[in-house]
Design an enzyme around this catalytic site. Structure first.
Site, PDB file in Angstrom:
ATOM      1  CB  ILE A  88      -0.926   0.023   1.234  1.00 57.98           C
ATOM      2  CG1 ILE A  88      -1.817  -1.228   1.259  1.00 57.98           C
ATOM      3  CG2 ILE A  88      -1.809   1.272   1.227  1.00 57.98           C
ATOM      4  CD1 ILE A  88      -2.654  -1.354   2.525  1.00 57.98           C
ATOM      5  CG  HIS A  89       3.296   2.449  -2.222  1.00 61.66           C
ATOM      6  ND1 HIS A  89       4.535   2.652  -1.653  1.00 61.66           N
ATOM      7  CD2 HIS A  89       3.323   1.190  -2.722  1.00 61.66           C
ATOM      8  CE1 HIS A  89       5.274   1.565  -1.804  1.00 61.66           C
ATOM      9  NE2 HIS A  89       4.562   0.670  -2.448  1.00 61.66           N
ATOM     10  NE  ARG A  90       2.659  11.022   0.307  1.00 55.32           N
ATOM     11  CZ  ARG A  90       3.614  11.543   1.069  1.00 55.32           C
ATOM     12  NH1 ARG A  90       3.761  11.144   2.315  1.00 55.32           N
ATOM     13  NH2 ARG A  90       4.425  12.468   0.584  1.00 55.32           N
ATOM     14  CD  GLU A 140       1.975   9.916   5.368  1.00 51.03           C
ATOM     15  OE1 GLU A 140       1.573   8.818   5.807  1.00 51.03           O
ATOM     16  OE2 GLU A 140       2.333  10.070   4.185  1.00 51.03           O
ATOM     17  CD  GLU A 148       4.492  -8.659   0.922  1.00 49.20           C
ATOM     18  OE1 GLU A 148       5.559  -8.245   1.400  1.00 49.20           O
ATOM     19  OE2 GLU A 148       4.243  -8.631  -0.309  1.00 49.20           O
TER      20      GLU A 148
END
Length: 490
Positions: A168-170, A289, A233
């Site tokens: 998961i990334h922004r 964040e 994953e």
């Protein structure tokens, strides 16, 4: 799967059967800051500025301003109890479940069945294609750089090895067919893949699956060394569900996606191109964040050129508030599993359980419950803490407590600190160690002892009773009774 959860929709059906776990509303909400502002009060928790509510319900918005027919879900994983129900285990055992799953992976499979995520197809070559209209991605605050995809499962394949990874990334929507993606150097596998593709002067195909089985979302948050480069994953989710995750072939790129996702974005990371994250707003900020602060906009984001968006019929966009309890569970439960796995291998039987505390966003702080069975166990609790730092490098503070302390109850942990701890003998400092760049105190302007951004003094707070003194620290023992005889509705 005794709870029959295998995608987002079955997860919501489970929550509907659990009183107080899901709130739905038809009242119009603006995805620009207002949606997150509402959920702050309903159930965000975590490191969100107070007032906020811990352990509130998930919330499903059915009326999104500017996006007729769109639904947005937030807070699915914002309580540990809800995560446990969705993963079909006790909340105290989540770290153990994830540890067992990562060590007994079930690899994903490519399905030949029609993919639910491709029921509706939008191609970028269509002149009406516009990510701002197609993807109801919210902004968390008025200062955000733009609409953010915060629960996108990014899936890509290494150009050399052919091994795939999900994480998961922004990601910020920048134009009708462009998305910026922040790849923190050296910390995520897809970053390594993008760097290698750039060396080869090749694009890196990437799919972004949004709205999937919660087991995929939690499993995607493992990091090295627990899941090294080459470890997919998705196999963790397969182990949790005891059946492989089904993938489908993307329509416009040479990559795969989660077949039963609500949305899939198909695109390519362009080699050598960097994007200013706030190029449309010039706010100077990215998004909130996990430490509770709004991150600075990066000038080093990579560019995804989008080729298509595919969806289920009447798709559900899923989002998360960066500093919320949902992030704590997403990041923290894999952290717990990673620590349990490494410590148990090195010194079996010493650590009973681990909790990645909300105050650290699931990353900075853990509480470790330790056993001292014989006199030679004295000191092993501190060795376990050192191993925890190795298992999860972004960890900053560790509290060590005995078996009789509830690690999930902050008051009980602080009780141990107040009655079983002396600062001059029970604090262990490890200065000058690489930690996490989003900690605003981990930078040279805070202290001349800090040589670079992201370097911290790691700390161990040993709140365990010395083995030789255990008899002098016995908690008051109450009669064990069933209170329901007197208070039936308790």
């Amino acid at each position: 799967m005794s709870n029959q959860v295998n995608d987002l929709r079955s997860a919501l059906e489970l929550l509907k059967s659990m009183p107080g776990q899901l709130v739905e509303t038809d009242v119009e909400v603006d995805p620009h800051a207002e949606l997150a502002g509402v959920y702050r009060h309903v159930g965000a928790g975590g490191t969100v500025m107070r007032p906020t509510r811990q352990n509130g319900p998930a919330m499903l918005f059915h009326n999104i301003k500017g996006h007729p027919g769109a639904d947005v879900l937030i807070g699915l994983l914002a309580s540990r109890e809800r995560v446990a129900a969705l993963l079909d285990c006790k909340k105290e055992d989540l770290g153990h479940l994830l540890r067992d799953s990562v060590t007994n992976p079930v690899e994903p499979v490519l399905s030949s069945d029609p993919a639910p995520c491709q029921e509706v197809v939008y191609r970028a070559e269509d002149p009406d294609f516009d990510l701002f209209k197609l993807v109801p991605a919210p902004t968390n605050t008025p200062d955000d750089a733009g609409p953010y995809i915060t629960m996108g499962m990014c899936y890509a394949t290494h150009p050399d090895t052919g091994r795939s990874n999900i994480t998961i990334h922004r990601m910020c929507i920048q134009s009708r067919d462009e998305i910026s993606i922040f790849l923190q150097p050296g910390s995520r596998h897809i970053g390594a893949m993008a760097e290698r593709a750039t060396e080869l002067n090749q694009v890196l195909p990437i799919s972004v699956s949004i709205g999937v089985d919660p087991a995929i979302e939690v499993g995607a948050c493992f990091e090295p060394p627990t899941t090294p480069l080459g470890y997919d994953e998705l196999a963790v989710a397969g182990a949790i569900r005891k059946e492989p995750v089904k993938l489908c072939k993307c329509l416009t790129i040479d990559e795969r996606a989660v077949a039963n996702a609500e949305y899939v974005i198909e695109g390519e990371i362009i080699p050598g191109v960097r994007v200013q994250e706030d190029q449309n707003t010039h706010s100077g900020y990215a998004m909130p964040e996990f430490p509770g602060y709004t991150g600075e906009a990066s000038s080093e984001c990579w560019l995804i050129k989008v080729k298509a968006v595919t969806t289920r019929k009447n798709p559900i966009m899923q989002t998360v508030i960066g500093p919320s309890e949902e992030h704590v569970n997403l990041a923290g439960i894999p952290t717990e599993a990673s620590i349990l796995e490494m410590v148990e291998k090195a010194i079996p039987g010493v650590v009973k359980n681990v909790y990645a505390h909300s105050a650290g966003g699931g990353k900075y702080m853990v509480v470790m419950q330790c056993r001292k069975r014989v006199h030679t166990d004295e000191g092993k609790q501190r060795q376990a803490a050192l191993l925890a730092f190795s298992a999860f490098s972004e960890l900053k503070n560790i509290f060590l407590v005995d078996e009789d302390v509830d690690i999930f109850d902050t008051n009980d942990v602080l009780w141990a600190m107040n009655t079983r701890f002396q600062g001059d003998v029970d604090i262990i400092q490890i200065p000058g160690v690489r930690c996490h760049p989003l900690d605003p105190s981990a930078r040279p302007v805070y202290s001349p002892s800090i040589k670079d951004v992201g370097i911290s003094c790691k700390m161990i707070y040993d709140c365990t009773v010395p083995f030789a003194l255990k008899d002098q620290f016995r908690r008051a023992q109450f009669m064990d009774v069933d209170p329901k005889k007197w208070v039936p509705d308790l």
